[in-house]
Design an enzyme around this catalytic site. Structure first.
Site, short mmCIF file in Angstrom:
data_model
loop_
_atom_site.label_atom_id
_atom_site.label_comp_id
_atom_site.label_asym_id
_atom_site.label_seq_id
_atom_site.Cartn_x
_atom_site.Cartn_y
_atom_site.Cartn_z
N GLN B 226 0.83 -1.20 0.00
CA GLN B 226 0.00 0.00 0.00
C GLN B 226 0.87 1.26 0.00
OE1 GLN B 226 -3.05 -2.27 2.96
NE2 GLN B 226 -3.41 -0.09 2.85
N ARG B 373 -8.76 -1.01 7.88
CA ARG B 373 -9.72 -0.09 7.30
C ARG B 373 -10.07 1.03 8.28
NH1 ARG B 373 -13.89 -1.84 2.71
NH2 ARG B 373 -14.40 0.26 2.07
N CYS B 374 -9.04 1.60 8.86
CA CYS B 374 -9.28 2.72 9.76
C CYS B 374 -8.01 3.52 9.90
CB CYS B 374 -9.78 2.23 11.11
SG CYS B 374 -8.59 2.08 12.42
N GLU B 743 -12.99 4.53 5.04
CA GLU B 743 -12.95 3.84 6.31
C GLU B 743 -14.11 4.16 7.23
OE1 GLU B 743 -9.01 5.12 7.12
OE2 GLU B 743 -8.18 3.43 6.02
#
Ligand code: FES
Ligand code: FES
Lengths: 191, 792
Positions: B226, B373-374, B743
């Site tokens: 990523q 996802r945060c 998110e």
């Protein structure tokens, strides 16, 4: 020695019929169909788990049977007609399912997409007019981490509509003598 | 929100693209099997790597015998931790900076499935066969599994460290004494231990890489990353290979969700293999390796205490957290923020005073602590406060919506300085909640619930009105490995008015190839279909910190808009030349340049682009491109109001999510179709976290969810139908007002689900059950509550 002897590493040649073409592939008896396909350059078939859980690897056998190619040896696929996502449609001639996934934002990272498309294709072969719940049940062997499935269901329904309309158009065209029912165009044989 | 995809988007130029549901440009590739993922890389002579994992969570390694493995036909090498020690490659720095991580076990294993040896072979099958045959002599030790045991320091897990303690660090924020005093004075105080369970992002594509040294000794490294530029720097720091001799390429990525941020031991081993064997090496994780060794998330035990007046006005918040970081502190948080953005735990509410503290400990579990996802621990914080507010509402017998309304930061209070030091940029919490309440028919649902309760049925309505903090971040505060968390963009417009856009971010399904083109198209009046977006190749993309923590749109999106404005300024001079006017007299109206006061004298950007290469004008620099590095002045604060409606079957513990409505406010929307898709995906992950997902360990230290048979991913049958909507409160400091959205649904939804189930069970006196709310846990809670009521 049987096809499922996992200790036998002797290479042998399998003849696979994939997307209408004949492939000769060197494999061990234990080589999984998913890897045999990928090693042959058909990289659209993905692998996402080791437990037959995710469905990234689904291909069609004989047109309408979805099969997890990670759960089948390449040698077992001999004699079957195999369809992978590459056989569904290319960038210039998308299958109605591919078009519908695009229209309805039925994919994000794309990793699950080939398997989803192939399972959906199999379902529509058997049930051209499914309910949303039937779509969800048929696709329940295919995981997606990105989309939450809502748009996938919409996409499958759009494709089902388009394919029904196409089938109807073909049937109607077939009633007129001299029309090629397979293409819906008049003057069959001209192409 | 119903999305009409724009019917014209494939036909001809389209200048006003912002806010439209343009179909994704990347999709035809994925739909036809033409995606290009790491495992699709095939190089001549490429070897396959397999890793040997420890069956024990804690053991001394007495010896490793490679002979049987090396005898397997096709096997080229086996490396162990001792080999890496000799090459000074045995340890990896972690992004945090508090710790380092073993590449392959040296002397000891510290968690089950830890990497012990790597095998290189001609086929993937031979590599795995040989991995089975690496003979490791273990001397098992007692494992320490709970951080509450580990904090006693009876066994020191990390004897390699100077500090002989299992305590890793302490973090706190806010006013300790003031908070305690306010709590002591509060008319009502509620407190609850709330556990955010250890779970895993589990993208469908596992992690993997291909390492190749070319004939000139330059490393080409394809990897599921990523953050490819950070990898390049990290690889250089670890291996000593000069950074210019490293090219990192993140091709198509099959989902990341935080799992693909850290650098993992397998990557280092593959590079070592390619170096010593002088041939390319591929390593692709199995799903089990993914779930047992790379990047878990959460594992926070949070004691949440809220003080309030009897009328519901909150007076103080205190949160004390014990964090389980596993065997190494490999958490992926910015250096100065060991607990990430946990300080956003005051949520959407006006707490006059607050105090949060956290202590992190080693245990014999897998390392990680990624932001699943945060934005770095925001999910934990949001869950704690949104759960806490409901527990308070239950105690006060107040409607949870009214309790929230009473305490919201008001629209006119922004920018708002929270008690824990964040400056919230903008928001309209009450407006967003009211929209949600109206859209779902809240009053009607409460009436239905009352009727059902009278009949002994358990229906629940759960609200979560969360605030997120994303877009790390201002360089004053945020860095990873010392590298400031800016991001970058580069735009080149070709003579024919098409172009290429590059950023330092990396899409893993978010659709950057579409939204980045939309931003630039909007700023420059060009056709987004003819703006190619390229990310992920460190040889061509400008340096950036990557895509996670919802930072792409807040940081790289801003860089893009500003770079496009630079291009426009340059173009203005060329336009002035073409229009025979002074540059100051040229204005940008309706996506073209025109002479002020003479709208008939105008040129399009396409015309200007051609002129920039063929006739730029005296004194004007030829060409049309710009690059820009953007250091955000602040974070952005997306928010939302989510409502879940559930029915609980008291006989079986089964929870049915009947409806779920998400109203999101992510500021300016670039592409509503993509935003809605992100929300659907995040809600489904939030649903999974609330009801299905956990990586538990038994007392012997066995990982109990090492595959998709145990670690459950919702299928199309379980996933609810999502209802969505939006309000728009632009970020005042972002060039296009966007805040980021990917998110929010994961951050905001777990509390809504759990609050709904607790609301259903409120008549039984149940106040809290820890996630995941499996049927068994819900059933047990009901049975225990009924038994307690009967014995009273
Ligand atoms: S790879 Fe997961 S089911 Fe085949
Ligand atoms: S689109 Fe990413 S897993 Fe389905």
């Amino acid at each position: 020695m049987t096809a499922t002897d996992t200790t036998d590493t002797t290479l042998r040649t399998v003849t696979l019929n994939v997307n209408g073409q004949t492939l000769h592939q060197q494999v061990e008896p234990r080589t999984l169909l998913a890897y045999a396909l990928r090693d042959a350059g058909l990289k659209g078939t993905h692998v996402g788990c080791d437990t037959s859980s995710c469905g990234c690897c689904v291909v069609l056998l004989d047109g309408d049977t979805p099969a997890k190619s990670c759960t089948m040896f390449a040698v077992q696929a001999e004699g079957h007609q195999i369809t992978t996502v590459e056989g569904l449609g290319g960038p210039g001639n998308l299958h109605p399912l591919q078009q519908a996934f695009w229209d309805q934002h039925g994919l994000q990272c794309g990793y699950c997409t080939p398997g989803m498309l192939m399972t959906a294709k199999a379902m529509l072969e058997h049930n051209p007019d499914p309910t949303d719940q039937e779509v969800r049940e048929f696709l329940s062997g295919n995981l997606c981490r990105c989309t939450g499935y809502n748009n996938i269901v919409k996409a499958v329904q759009q494709a089902a509509r388009v394919m029904r309309d196409e089938a109807q158009a073909q049937a109607l065209a077939g009633m007129v003598p001299g029309t090629d029912p397979s293409t819906g165009t008049a003057g069959g044989g001209a192409q | 929100m119903s999305i009409e995809t724009d019917a014209t988007n494939n036909a001809g130029p389209q200048t006003l693209t912002m806010g439209k549901g343009m179909k994704r440009k990347e999709d035809p590739r994925f739909l036809t099997g033409n995606g290009n993922y790491v495992d699709d890389m095939r190089l001549p002579g490429m070897l396959y790597m397999a890793i040997v994992h420890s069956p024990y969570p804690h053991a001394n390694i007495k010896g490793i015998d490679k002979a049987a493995a090396l005898a397997v036909p096709g096997v080229k090498a086996v490396i162990t931790g001792e080999d890496l020690v000799a090459a000074s490659l045995a340890w990896l720095p972690t992004f945090h900076g508090f710790d380092k991580q073993m590449v392959l076990a040296v002397g000891k294993v510290l968690f089950q499935h830890q990497e012990v040896a790597a095998v290189f072979a001609e086929t993937r099958e031979a590599a795995r066969d040989a991995a089975e045959l690496v003979d490791v002599d273990y001397e098992p030790l007692d494992p320490v599994i709970s951080p509450f045991d580990s904090m006693k320091d009876e066994v020191i897990l990390r004897d390699d460290r100077e500090d002989k303690t299992n305590h890793i660090y302490h973090w706190d924020s806010g006013d300790r004494d003031g908070t305690q005093a306010a709590l002591d004075d509060s008319e009502v105080v509620v407190t609850e231990r709330i556990y955010a369970p250890r779970c895993h992002p589990a993208p469908l594509e596992p992690c993997g890489c291909v390492a190749q040294f070319d004939a000139m000794g330059r490393l080409h490294f394809w990897v599921t990353s990523q953050a490819p530029h950070v990898y390049r720097t990290a690889i250089s720091l670890v291996t000593g290979i000069p950074e210019d001799k490293i090219r990192v390429i993140s091709p198509d990525i099959g989902g990341g969700f935080g799992n693909k941020v850290p650098v993992y031991p397998g990557y280092v081993c593959a590079i070592v293999g390619a170096l010593i064997l002088k041939t390319p090496v591929k390593w692709i994780e199995t799903r089990t390796e993914n779930l047992t060794t790379t990047g878990f998330a959460r594992d926070y035990h949070m004691d949440v205490t809220i003080g309030a007046k009897k009328d519901g006005t909150v007076t103080a918040l205190k949160v004390k957290t014990v964090a389980d970081h596993g065997a190494f502190d490999a958490a992926a948080d910015p250096s100065k923020y060991p607990a990430g953005m946990f300080g956003v735990v005051t949520g959407s509410y006006q707490f006059p005073v607050a105090f949060a503290e956290l202590d992190a400990y080693f245990t014999n579990k897998a390392p990680g602590g990624v932001a699943y996802r945060c934005s770095f621990r925001v999910t934990e914080a949001s869950y704690a406060i949104e759960r806490g507010m409901d527990i308070l509402a239950q105690k006060l017998t107040m409607d949870p919506a009214e309790l929230r309304r009473k305490n919201f930061v008001r629209k006119d209070q922004f920018p708002y300085d929270s008690a824990l030091g964040f400056t919230y940029d903008s928001g309209d919490y009450e407006g967003t909640m009211d929209k949600a309440l109206n859209q779902i028919g809240y009053a009607e649902l409460r009436r239905e619930q009352a009727e059902k309760r009278a009949r002994g049925e358990y229906m629940g309505i759960g609200i979560s009105t969360f605030t997120e903090v994303v877009g790390a971040g201002p360089s004053k505060h945020f860095d990873i490995l010392g590298i400031k968390m800016f991001d970058s963009a580069e735009i080149r417009i070709h003579p024919t008015g098409t172009g290429i856009i590059r950023t330092g971010t990396k899409s893993q399904g978010q659709g950057h190839e579409t939204t980045w083109a939309q931003i630039v198209a909007e700023e420059l009046g060009l056709d987004p279909q003819n703006l190619l977006v390229e990310e992920g190749d460190t040889d061509t993309a400008p340096y950036g910190l990557g895509t996670y923590a919802s930072r792409s749109t807040p940081v790289a999106g801003a860089a893009l808009a500003l770079a496009a404005r630079r291009v426009r300024e340059k173009a203005r001079k060329v336009a002035a030349h073409l229009l025979e006017a002074a540059a100051e007299d040229i204005e940008w109206v309706d996506h073209k340049f025109q002479v002020m006061g003479a709208p008939s004298r105008s040129v399009t950007m396409k015309e200007v682009a051609f002129a920039a290469y063929t006739n730029p004008g005296e004194g004007n620099e030829p060409g049309l491109e710009a690059s820009l590095y953007y250091d955000p002045p602040n974070m952005t604060f997306p928010h939302g109001a989510y409502i879940a409606v559930v029915d609980v079957d008291a006989e079986t513990g089964e929870v049915k999510v009947r409806r779920f409505l998400a109203i999101d406010d992510c500021g300016t929307v670039i592409n509503p179709m993509i935003v809605e898709g992100q929300v659907h995906g995040g809600l489904t992950e939030g649903f999974a976290i609330a009801f299905m997902q956990e990586i538990p360990y038994d007392e012997q230290g066995n990982n109990m969810a090492p595959n998709f048979m145990e670690y459950l991913i919702p299928t199309s049958v379980e996933a609810p139908v999502w209802e969505t909507g939006s309000t728009v409160t632009p970020s005042p400091h972002h060039p296009i007002g966007a805040k980021g959205v990917g998110e929010s649904p994961n951050v905001g939804s777990p509390a809504a689900f759990v609050n709904a189930v607790m609301d259903a069970l409120a008549p039984l006196g149940v106040t809290h059950i820890d996630m995941p709310l499996t049927r068994e846990k819900v059933w047990r809670a009901i049975r225990d509550a009924q038994a307690a009521a009967a014995s009273d």
